[in-house]
Enzyme design. Structure first.
Site, short mmCIF file in Angstrom:
data_model
loop_
_atom_site.label_atom_id
_atom_site.label_comp_id
_atom_site.label_asym_id
_atom_site.label_seq_id
_atom_site.Cartn_x
_atom_site.Cartn_y
_atom_site.Cartn_z
N ASN A 224 -6.33 2.91 -7.67
CA ASN A 224 -6.29 1.99 -6.54
C ASN A 224 -7.70 1.45 -6.31
OD1 ASN A 224 -6.18 0.73 -4.07
ND2 ASN A 224 -5.43 2.51 -2.91
N THR A 256 -3.64 -0.72 -9.52
CA THR A 256 -2.62 -1.16 -8.57
C THR A 256 -3.06 -2.47 -7.92
OG1 THR A 256 -3.58 0.08 -6.74
CG2 THR A 256 -1.97 1.24 -8.08
N GLY A 284 -7.02 7.90 -3.43
CA GLY A 284 -6.94 8.88 -2.35
C GLY A 284 -5.57 9.54 -2.35
N ASP A 285 -5.32 10.32 -1.31
CA ASP A 285 -4.04 11.02 -1.23
C ASP A 285 -2.87 10.05 -1.06
OD1 ASP A 285 -5.20 13.56 -1.50
OD2 ASP A 285 -5.77 13.57 0.60
N GLY A 286 -3.16 8.87 -0.53
CA GLY A 286 -2.10 7.89 -0.28
C GLY A 286 -1.40 7.47 -1.56
N GLU A 290 2.54 8.01 -3.09
CA GLU A 290 3.40 6.98 -3.70
C GLU A 290 3.98 7.47 -5.03
OE1 GLU A 290 2.18 3.05 -4.43
OE2 GLU A 290 1.51 2.66 -2.40
N SER A 317 -10.81 8.55 0.86
CA SER A 317 -11.73 8.97 1.93
C SER A 317 -11.46 10.41 2.37
CB SER A 317 -11.62 8.01 3.11
OG SER A 317 -10.27 7.82 3.44
N GLY A 318 -10.22 10.88 2.20
CA GLY A 318 -9.93 12.24 2.65
C GLY A 318 -9.98 13.24 1.50
N ARG A 391 -13.86 3.31 10.92
CA ARG A 391 -13.91 3.63 9.50
C ARG A 391 -15.27 3.29 8.87
NH1 ARG A 391 -10.69 4.28 4.62
NH2 ARG A 391 -8.87 5.14 5.60
N1 ATP Z 1 -4.40 -2.76 -4.73
C1 ATP Z 1 -4.13 -2.30 -3.51
N2 ATP Z 1 -4.48 -3.02 -2.42
C2 ATP Z 1 -4.25 -2.55 -1.18
N3 ATP Z 1 -3.64 -1.37 -0.91
C3 ATP Z 1 -3.28 -0.61 -1.95
C4 ATP Z 1 -3.51 -1.03 -3.29
N4 ATP Z 1 -3.06 -0.07 -4.11
C5 ATP Z 1 -2.55 0.90 -3.33
N5 ATP Z 1 -2.68 0.58 -2.03
C6 ATP Z 1 -2.29 1.36 -0.85
O1 ATP Z 1 -3.46 1.92 -0.26
C7 ATP Z 1 -3.07 3.12 0.41
C8 ATP Z 1 -4.26 4.04 0.56
O2 ATP Z 1 -4.73 4.38 -0.68
P1 ATP Z 1 -5.51 5.70 -0.98
O3 ATP Z 1 -4.91 6.85 -0.35
O4 ATP Z 1 -5.66 5.71 -2.43
O5 ATP Z 1 -6.95 5.44 -0.35
P2 ATP Z 1 -7.60 5.93 1.00
O6 ATP Z 1 -6.72 5.64 2.13
O7 ATP Z 1 -8.96 5.35 1.02
O8 ATP Z 1 -7.74 7.48 0.76
P3 ATP Z 1 -7.24 8.72 1.62
O9 ATP Z 1 -5.74 8.68 1.57
O10 ATP Z 1 -7.82 9.89 0.91
O11 ATP Z 1 -7.79 8.50 2.98
C9 ATP Z 1 -1.95 3.69 -0.40
O12 ATP Z 1 -0.97 4.21 0.46
C10 ATP Z 1 -1.41 2.53 -1.22
O13 ATP Z 1 -0.10 2.19 -0.81
#
Ligand code: ATP
Length: 681
Positions: A224, A256, A284-286, A290, A317-318, A391
Site C-alpha cells: 500500500n 494497491t 499497515g494492519d489495515g 483486507e 502507523s500502528g 495524525r
Molecule cells: N492505494 C491506496 N490508496 C488509498 N488507500 C488505500 C490504498 N491501498 C489500500 N488502502 C487502504 O488504506 C487503509 C490503511 O492502510 P494501512 O493499514 O496499510 O496503513 P495505515 O493506516 O497507515 O497503517 P495502520 O493500519 O498500521 O495504522 C487500508 O484499509 C486500505 O483499504
C-alpha cells in the site's frame, strides 16, 4: 566436525567473528584435490568440506580456514600456526537466508570473508593477484579486465546471525572463492554444488517456503503506497527488495491503487494457490485485514488459509501484528522493523494464528467479518479514532489525546456477555474465575431460547473445524458448475459493495462483510432468474463459510452454556488476541498467536483517574494490568463475547478501524490461518 568442535564453535563464535571480518583476498593450497574429491562425491552428500585461505596482509601470512557445510549450517574453523590457536564459528542454517554463485560481484560487498582454493602454486598465484589487483577499490575498466581474466567462481552466503542481549540480527556475508581449475565452468560447477547443498539443508530444516520455492511458486507481495508516512514504495525498494534478492525469493509485487484492491485481488484470483507460496502485506494492519477477509471470501477459503501463509512487513502507523509476530518468535523488531520483518517472511516457516469471527448488526442487516487484532469499545477506541485529526504529529497524538480524554472522562452504558475460557479442570481460568464470581452477583443472564447451535468448542481443540472433511468441500467445489457459479457470485458481490459503501463510507475503511441472507435452493439454478441465482450463490457461499458456534447476534446467550453477563457503565471494553495492538502497545502480554483466547479487558465506571493514567502509561511495557484482583480493571480470557451498547453514540473499532456503532459479538477460531514466522509450528 565433531560434537566437540560444535561446542567450541558455539563458545567461540563471537571471538571468531571479528578476526575474520577484515580479511580480504585469498590464496590457494595444495589441498585442492581434497575439495575436488569432496565435491565430486558429494552431489548427494550431506556434507561438503573445503580448505580455503585468507590473506592477513597485516601479518603477511595466509590463514587456513576449513569450511564445512552440513545440515547444521556452515562451520568455519580457522587455524594458525602461531600459538596453535583455533577459532571456530558456526553460521546456523536458520540464520542463512540464501546464497548466490557466479562471477565476482562488481560492487564491493560488506563484511566479507574472501577465501579460495587453487591448484596453482601459492606464491606464484599471490604475485599474480597482487599484480592484477593493485587497488581493491578500483572497479573501473581495470576491474573489467581483471574480471575477464578471473576464472574463479564465487559463492556468496548471506546470513543474519541471531544474537541475544540485546536481541538483534547481525548481517554477515561469507564469500568462498573457487578456483581449483583454470576453467571457469568447472569452478562454477563446484560453487553451484555448495549453493544447491545450502538450499537442500534449508529445505530439510523445515523451511516449507523452500519447498514451495522449489516447486516454482512465488510470494505475492501487496504494497500500500499510502500507508504510514506514504513512503512504502521507497522503503520497499531500499530495504526489502535487496533482502528478497539475497534470499533468492521470487515474488510478484502488486501495488494497491485504492481501498479494497488487495481484498478483491486475493478473493478473485483463481490461480492463487497454484501460483503463490504465501502472501506478504507490505503495509499497515489495515491491508492485512483486507487480505484476510479476501481469503475468507473465497469459495476455497479453507484451502487458501491452509496453503497460503501470510506475512507482514510493517509500513503502517500502528503495526501491531508485525510486532506481535516478532514477539512470538523472539525476533528483534526495532531498530529496523522492515528488515527484521522481511527476515521473518523469508524464513519459510509458518505458525497457525487465531482469527476472530465478528458479527455486527446494522439497521436490518447482519454482517460477518474476520479480525486478527482487536475489538474496542470506549476509551482506547476513542483515543485511536478521535486523535486521527492530529495524525501529522505522529505517535504523540495518542498521548496528547489520552490526556484530554482523562480530563473529560466518558463512560458508556451497556451490557457485556462473555464465555470465559476454561482451565483443564473445567473451571474458568485465572482472572476469568474472578470475573465469574463478580458476574454471579450481577443481574441474571436473560433466560432465552434454547441455543439451537452446537456446544461451542473448547480452545483445547486448537484446530478450527466446522465441516467434517476438507476434501469433501473441495470435491464439491470442483463438481459444481464453476463458471456459472462464479458469474452469479460476482454479481452478488457487486451488490454487497454498494451496501458496503453506504454502510461504512464516511467512518470506516472496512468493507469486508457478508450478508447472512436467507437460504435458497441452488438446484435447477439454470432455470432461475438473475436475482434468484444471486440468492442461490449467496446461500451456497454462506453454507461454505466457517460457522459460528455461538448463538446469532439476535439470540439470547444462555447462562446454562456458561455465558456470564454484566450490565452497567464502562470506561472501556477492549478485546485483544495478539500481544501488541501497536508496536508500542503491549496490551495482552499473555496472549499467544494460537491460544484460542480473546483477552477481554474491562474498565468499569468509578475507576480513578490516577489508576487510569497508570494503565495508559503502562501500556508501552505491558505493566498496565493490575497484579491483584481489582474491582475496576479486569482482564478475562474468553472464547467469545458480545457487547450491547445502550446509546447510539460512541466508537467501536475492529483492528483499529471504526465500524458502525451497535451490537457486536465475536468468537475466536483457533489457528484458522497461518502466519510467517521463524519458528514454525
Ligand atoms: N492505494 C491506496 N490508496 C488509498 N488507500 C488505500 C490504498 N491501498 C489500500 N488502502 C487502504 O488504506 C487503509 C490503511 O492502510 P494501512 O493499514 O496499510 O496503513 P495505515 O493506516 O497507515 O497503517 P495502520 O493500519 O498500521 O495504522 C487500508 O484499509 C486500505 O483499504
Amino acid at each position: 566436525m565433531t560434537a566437540n568442535l560444535k561446542q567450541r564453535a558455539e563458545r567461540q563464535e563471537s571471538e571468531v567473528d571479528s578476526p575474520l571480518k577484515p580479511m580480504l583476498h585469498t590464496e590457494a593450497d595444495a589441498a585442492a584435490e581434497e575439495l575436488n574429491g569432496a565435491a565430486g562425491a558429494a552431489e548427494e552428500s550431506e556434507e561438503l568440506i573445503g580448505i580455503f585461505y585468507v590473506e592477513n596482509r597485516r601479518r603477511k601470512q595466509n590463514i587456513k580456514i576449513v569450511v564445512k557445510l552440513c545440515p547444521d549450517g556452515v562451520y568455519l574453523r580457522r587455524e594458525t600456526t602461531q600459538n596453535d590457536h583455533i577459532n571456530e564459528q558456526l553460521i546456523r542454517i536458520d540464520d542463512i537466508i540464501g546464497s548466490s554463485c557466479g562471477q565476482r560481484l562488481k560492487k564491493r560487498t560488506r563484511g566479507g570473508l574472501n577465501s579460495c582454493k587453487s591448484t596453482k602454486n601459492q606464491e606464484q598465484q599471490q604475485q599474480q593477484e597482487q599484480h592484477q589487483h593493485p587497488d581493491e577499490d578500483d572497479y573501473g575498466e581495470e576491474d573489467q579486465q581483471r574480471k575477464a581474466a578471473d576464472t574463479s567462481a564465487y559463492l556468496y552466503i548471506y546470513a543474519y546471525l541471531k544474537k541475544e542481549k540485546p536481541l538483534r540480527r547481525v548481517q554477515t556475508l561469507r564469500i568462498l572463492r573457487f578456483r581449483t581449475s583454470d576453467d571457469y565452468a568447472e569452478n562454477l560447477a563446484t560453487a553451484r554444488l555448495w549453493h544447491r547443498t545450502i538450499r537442500k539443508h534449508k529445505r530439510r530444516s523445515g523451511a516449507a517456503g523452500e519447498t514451495a520455492r522449489a516447486a516454482g511458486k512465488k510470494l505475492l507481495i501487496l504494497l500500500n503506497p499510502k500507508s504510514g508516512s506514504g513512503k512504502g514504495r521507497e522503503l520497499f525498494q531500499k530495504q526489502v527488495a535487496p533482502l528478497l534478492r539475497e534470499a533468492e525469493t521470487q515474488y510478484d509485487l502488486q501495488i494497491t491503487t485504492h481501498p479494497n484492491y488487495a481484498q478483491e485481488f486475493v478473493r478473485s484470483r483463481k490461480d492463487l494457490m497454484e501460483r503463490y507460496s504465501g502472501i506478504v502485506v507490505a503495509s499497515g494492519d489495515g491491508l492485512f485485514y483486507e487480505v484476510l477477509n479476501g481469503l475468507m471470501g473465497r469459495m476455497d477459503w479453507r484451502r487458501a488459509c491452509r496453503e497460503l501463509p501470510m506475512g507482514i512487513i510493517p509500513c503502517g502507523s500502528g503495526n501491531g501484528l508485525a510486532k506481535s509476530i516478532a514477539h512470538h518468535c523472539n525476533e528483534p523488531y526495532e531498530p529496523k522493523p522492515l528488515l527484521h520483518a522481511t527476515l521473518i517472511c523469508v524464513a519459510g516457516r509458518a505458525t497457525p494464528m487465531d482469527v476472530v469471527r465478528v458479527e455486527l448488526n446494522h439497521r436490518d442487516k447482519h454482517y460477518v467479518m474476520y479480525s486478527f487484532l482487536s475489538i474496542g469499545w470506549g476509551l482506547i477506541a476513542d483515543i485511536d479514532i478521535e486523535s486521527e485529526k492530529l495524525r501529522s504529529i505522529g505517535s504523540q497524538r495518542f498521548f496528547l489525546w489520552a490526556i484530554r480524554r482523562l480530563i473529560t472522562l466518558r463512560c458508556y452504558r451497556g451490557k457485556i456477555y462473555y464465555l470465559p475460557a476454561k482451565s483443564s479442570t473445567g473451571q474458568p481460568a485465572g482472572a476469568a474465575a474472578a470475573a465469574a464470581k463478580a458476574a454471579e452477583s450481577g443481574p441474571e443472564t436473560p433466560a432465552g431460547q434454547a441455543n439451537n447451535q452446537s456446544e461451542p468448542q473448547s480452545p483445547e481443540f486448537s484446530e478450527f473445524r466446522d465441516l467434517p472433511d476438507d476434501e469433501d468441500v473441495e470435491l464439491r467445489d470442483s463438481q459444481s458448475d464453476p463458471d456459472q457459479f462464479a458469474d452469479a457470485l460476482s454479481l452478488d458481490r457487486s451488490i454487497y459493495r454498494q451496501n458496503a459503501d453506504s454502510w461504512h463510507s464516511a467512518v470506516s475503511r472496512r468493507t469486508a462483510y457478508y450478508s447472512i441472507g436467507g437460504h435458497s435452493s441452488r438446484s435447477n439454478r439454470s432455470r432461475l432468474n438473475v436475482t434468484q441465482r444471486i440468492e442461490a450463490a449467496n446461500a451456497e457461499f454462506n453454507q461454505l463459510m466457517p460457522k459460528g458456534t455461538i448463538p446469532g447476534l439476535q439470540l439470547p446467550l444462555p447462562a446454562a452454556d456458561g455465558w456470564l453477563h454484566e450490565e452497567g457503565e464502562f470506561v472501556m471494553v477492549h478485546a485483544a488476541y495478539t500481544t501488541h495492538l501497536a508496536s508500542d502497545c503491549f496490551f495482552a502480554p499473555e496472549s499467544r498467536l494460537n491460544d484460542g483466547l480473546i483477552y477481554l479487558v474491562i474498565i468499569r465506571a468509578g475507576v480513578g483517574r490516577s489508576q487510569l493514567l497508570n494503565f495508559l502509561l503502562g501500556l508501552h511495557s505491558g505493566t498496565h494490568l493490575p497484579l491483584e484482583e481489582d474491582p475496576h480493571i479486569q482482564v478475562v480470557p474468553v472464547r467469545a463475547f458480545r457487547i450491547e451498547p445502550s446509546g447510539s453514540h460512541g466508537i467501536i473499532t475492529i483492528d483499529g478501524e471504526r465500524v458502525d456503532y451497535g451490537p457486536i459479538q465475536a468468537e475466536v477460531f483457533p489457528g484458522l490461518i497461518n502466519v510467517m514466522t521463524t519458528t514454525g509450528q
